[in-house]
Design an enzyme around this catalytic site. Structure first.
Site, mmCIF file in Angstrom:
data_model
loop_
_atom_site.group_PDB
_atom_site.id
_atom_site.type_symbol
_atom_site.label_atom_id
_atom_site.label_comp_id
_atom_site.label_asym_id
_atom_site.label_seq_id
_atom_site.Cartn_x
_atom_site.Cartn_y
_atom_site.Cartn_z
ATOM 1 N N THR A 33 0.818 -1.206 0.000
ATOM 2 C CA THR A 33 0.000 0.000 0.000
ATOM 3 C C THR A 33 0.851 1.255 0.000
ATOM 4 O O THR A 33 1.826 1.344 0.722
ATOM 5 C CB THR A 33 -0.900 0.015 1.247
ATOM 6 O OG1 THR A 33 -1.837 -1.025 1.112
ATOM 7 C CG2 THR A 33 -1.618 1.339 1.390
ATOM 8 N N GLU A 63 10.282 -3.396 -2.940
ATOM 9 C CA GLU A 63 10.693 -4.640 -2.297
ATOM 10 C C GLU A 63 11.837 -5.310 -3.050
ATOM 11 O O GLU A 63 11.696 -5.674 -4.210
ATOM 12 C CB GLU A 63 9.494 -5.575 -2.186
ATOM 13 C CG GLU A 63 8.479 -5.025 -1.202
ATOM 14 C CD GLU A 63 7.158 -5.747 -1.214
ATOM 15 O OE1 GLU A 63 6.403 -5.546 -0.263
ATOM 16 O OE2 GLU A 63 6.898 -6.500 -2.174
ATOM 17 N N ASN A 100 8.225 -11.783 -0.407
ATOM 18 C CA ASN A 100 6.830 -12.114 -0.717
ATOM 19 C C ASN A 100 6.497 -13.594 -0.745
ATOM 20 O O ASN A 100 5.323 -13.955 -0.795
ATOM 21 C CB ASN A 100 6.446 -11.471 -2.042
ATOM 22 C CG ASN A 100 6.346 -9.975 -1.906
ATOM 23 O OD1 ASN A 100 5.616 -9.488 -1.047
ATOM 24 N ND2 ASN A 100 7.101 -9.244 -2.689
#
Lengths: 408, 408
Positions: A193, A280, A403
């Protein structure tokens, strides 16, 4: 916070206070964190607001709340919850947002629609109202804090707090614009987000501020991508307290409108870049410029096709001048393109032109460019005047580790 | 070939010969491989052809050649070069394709437009005409080979040769359909090209074969994705020699047309699944079914949005029932969706329904399902009758290693 991104700035910048803005943080305890997780920003009466939110068809109740409140144009407070996104939580999620707005409105003596709420973190778990209320009670009486504390508190798995600043002169008056932002960290089981907040002491009509923010968004937050995934909670809000003392700006013809607009664009772009720099697993910041397209919109779609291509992103991670993958990404964008007019450059070196590799191009500057942290890919379609610029990061083992290598 | 994909079938299937089809391979030496890299398939006179090619706006000259030749409806040979994609090579690439077609046409005494050519491998390097010609000379006189040798020879960095087979009765006649396919291996610096070839002894009008292949493609090759990237060279060709001896099929009303059509769909789906099972770094085969959408087209776009989402794919790699990421992928598809009607299941277990997590759902069967190699994600949008099914694989460190951890 975990290990700082290699693309992070050396330190948090020195940001000025904004007259009419008071920052406080507290610990609501949404997660088993020892740090603060609730940010409460009090805004003086008369503050104008504008905002842009996610395009997702499955938005969080916070996004729906903000969408309803933004057109009313006035704000008295912002509450940001970190650790729970409150998304996909049905009527219980909506009730939590309403309870927060009601409690703050009661505290400040204003309308609930003057209260803006965001949440980020775990999805599918209704935000616990009791924790939110206790957190707010603590925040109401907490000592004011600085920008770095607030920027840290809105973060989730961000690896560094993100803030930026621009000053502009409106007449004789110095006006400050400060922004803080979070993303693209990740908190299980959630998505990356992006929540951004801009504060200024400018006096500006909320409709005009909205117009400027929407335009700036198209050239900044809408031009970044980490992994092509779109959060259900993405929100950027701009608050203008009007305390700077200059004559209010109500149209683009007013003194200072152009300067403020340019400053807002600049700030949005700085903030957007910071999000990419915390992508990331990112090890490279990639600047993609597409020119010569049929239109600006076409150029934008082609640029995003390149920026979202896993094969392009892994090539950059591998420091490989693999322009064939750029051709592929142009070709799959579905936009007008003519293979035999296409030119591609890495950094300043043209590697392909007119549908062919540049024979015997000097590979040394390309290799040197790709070893750096800031990579530029230029594409000229040779068709028209359309132009776009987007920013992304590379795709690395770090992304997979963040992830995939955990279990929720 | 490198280490066999964990999702590969145990062995290459036993495939029947097709009357009128002769397979040969040779070594043209496009790469420093010791194995054969040129596949030459001779087709008896009277062979019908149909084909589908990449949607890329930057196709290879082979794709352009096939696009021109397919509507003519007849084929006498197929040449597949492995190790050089000949894409983005301008007029020199086109000259190579023309030279190959001319040489084979001269050898067989047919038109160049009866010769179909594909190439896969390095991009941006014109296919060396001398190597192609010498390779063809060797192939013309080579002993015929079997399906497994041909399937191996068209491969690049595929980790296993891929073939499949369906039989169908047309009247009293048994008709065979055999397919071989390559992808989604990777060869530096190239992208994951998919090349598929179907051979049958059915007697069928080429226009009808095209109609059936286009429809089958929409439910098979167009429903798979490894990383959302699209090759400049993707091609599927179907050749029908007409040797089976049944009355020719010229319309869908003819005897056997429905049965053949069903068999062709079945074969295409088998071949498409094999490509996903060799997806770069794949450890899980993911079957995604979207129901209750506004339309089939809308369901297809939502299913691909889920299948292409790096966050969904990494969650599956991590054996994590992260349905929040599925919500995110539905939301970002840009298609009609109502958060509060959305239901999601993993395997047979409903995990979210009506916009909420299913409270206290049994996590044991979900965890067991996710530990397997074959994963199913079901989404019901609760809006209409639209339905789609797509297949993909997970996103792992293996993908990054294959695509980033080398230098071209």
């Amino acid at each position: 916070m975990t290990q700082r991104s290699p693309l992070a700035p050396a330190s948090f910048p020195d940001l000025p206070a904004i007259d009419g803005v008071t920052l406080r943080t507290a610990r609501a305890g949404y997660k088993a964190w020892t740090r603060c997780d609730l940010t409460y920003v009090e805004l003086d009466a008369g503050t104008a607001v504008a905002g842009v939110t996610t395009q997702s068809k499955c938005p969080s109740p916070e996004v729906e709340w903000c969408r309803d409140a933004i057109p009313l144009g006035s704000a008295r407070a912002l509450v940001v919850n970190a650790g729970n996104a409150n998304a996909f939580t049905g009527h219980r999620g909506r009730a939590a947002v309403e309870a927060i707005a009601a409690k703050v409105a009661n505290h400040l003596g204003c309308l609930p629609s003057d209260i803006f709420v965001s949440s980020t973190g775990v999805i599918g778990v209704p935000l616990p109202i009791d924790k939110a209320e206790a957190g707010l009670e603590a925040a109401f009486t907490a000592a004011p804090c600085n920008w770095e504390e607030a920027a840290t508190t809105i973060g989730t798995t961000d690896t560094f707090p993100k803030g930026a600043h621009v000053s502009v002169m409106i007449g004789d008056q110095r006006v400050e614009l400060v922004g803080i932002i979070k993303g693209s960290g990740m908190i299980a089981p959630d998505m990356a987000t992006m929540l951004g907040y801009i504060f200024t002491d400018a006096a500006i009509d909320p409709a005009l501020l909205q117009q400027m923010l929407s335009a700036a968004n198209r050239k900044s937050f809408s031009c970044i991508t980490v992994d092509s995934d779109t959060s259900t909670s993405d929100t950027v809000l701009a608050f203008a307290t009007g305390k700077a003392g200059h004559a209010p700006i109500t149209s683009m013809d007013d003194a200072g409108a152009d300067a403020f607009n340019a400053a807002l664009h600049d700030l949005c772009r700085q903030l957007a870049h910071l999000v990419v720099r915390d992508g990331e697993g990112a090890t490279k910041f990639i600047d993609i410029i597409v020119e010569g397209a049929d239109s600006d919109a076409s150029a934008h779609r082609i640029a995003l096709s390149i920026a979202n291509s896993p094969l392009v992103k892994t090539a950059i991670a591998g420091e490989d001048a693999n322009w064939g993958r750029v051709v592929m990404a142009v070709g799959k964008a579905g936009e007008p393109a003519d293979r035999d007019r296409l030119s591609i450059r890495f950094g300043a070196t043209q590697v392909a032109t007119g549908g062919l590799a540049v024979e015997g191009y000097d590979e040394a500057p390309v290799a040197a460019h790709l070893k750096g942290q800031d990579i530029q890919i230029g594409v000229d379609l040779g068709l028209g005047e359309g132009r776009a610029q987007v920013w992304t990061c590379d795709l690395t083992h770090g992304y997979i580790s963040i992830n995939a290598d955990y279990r929720s």
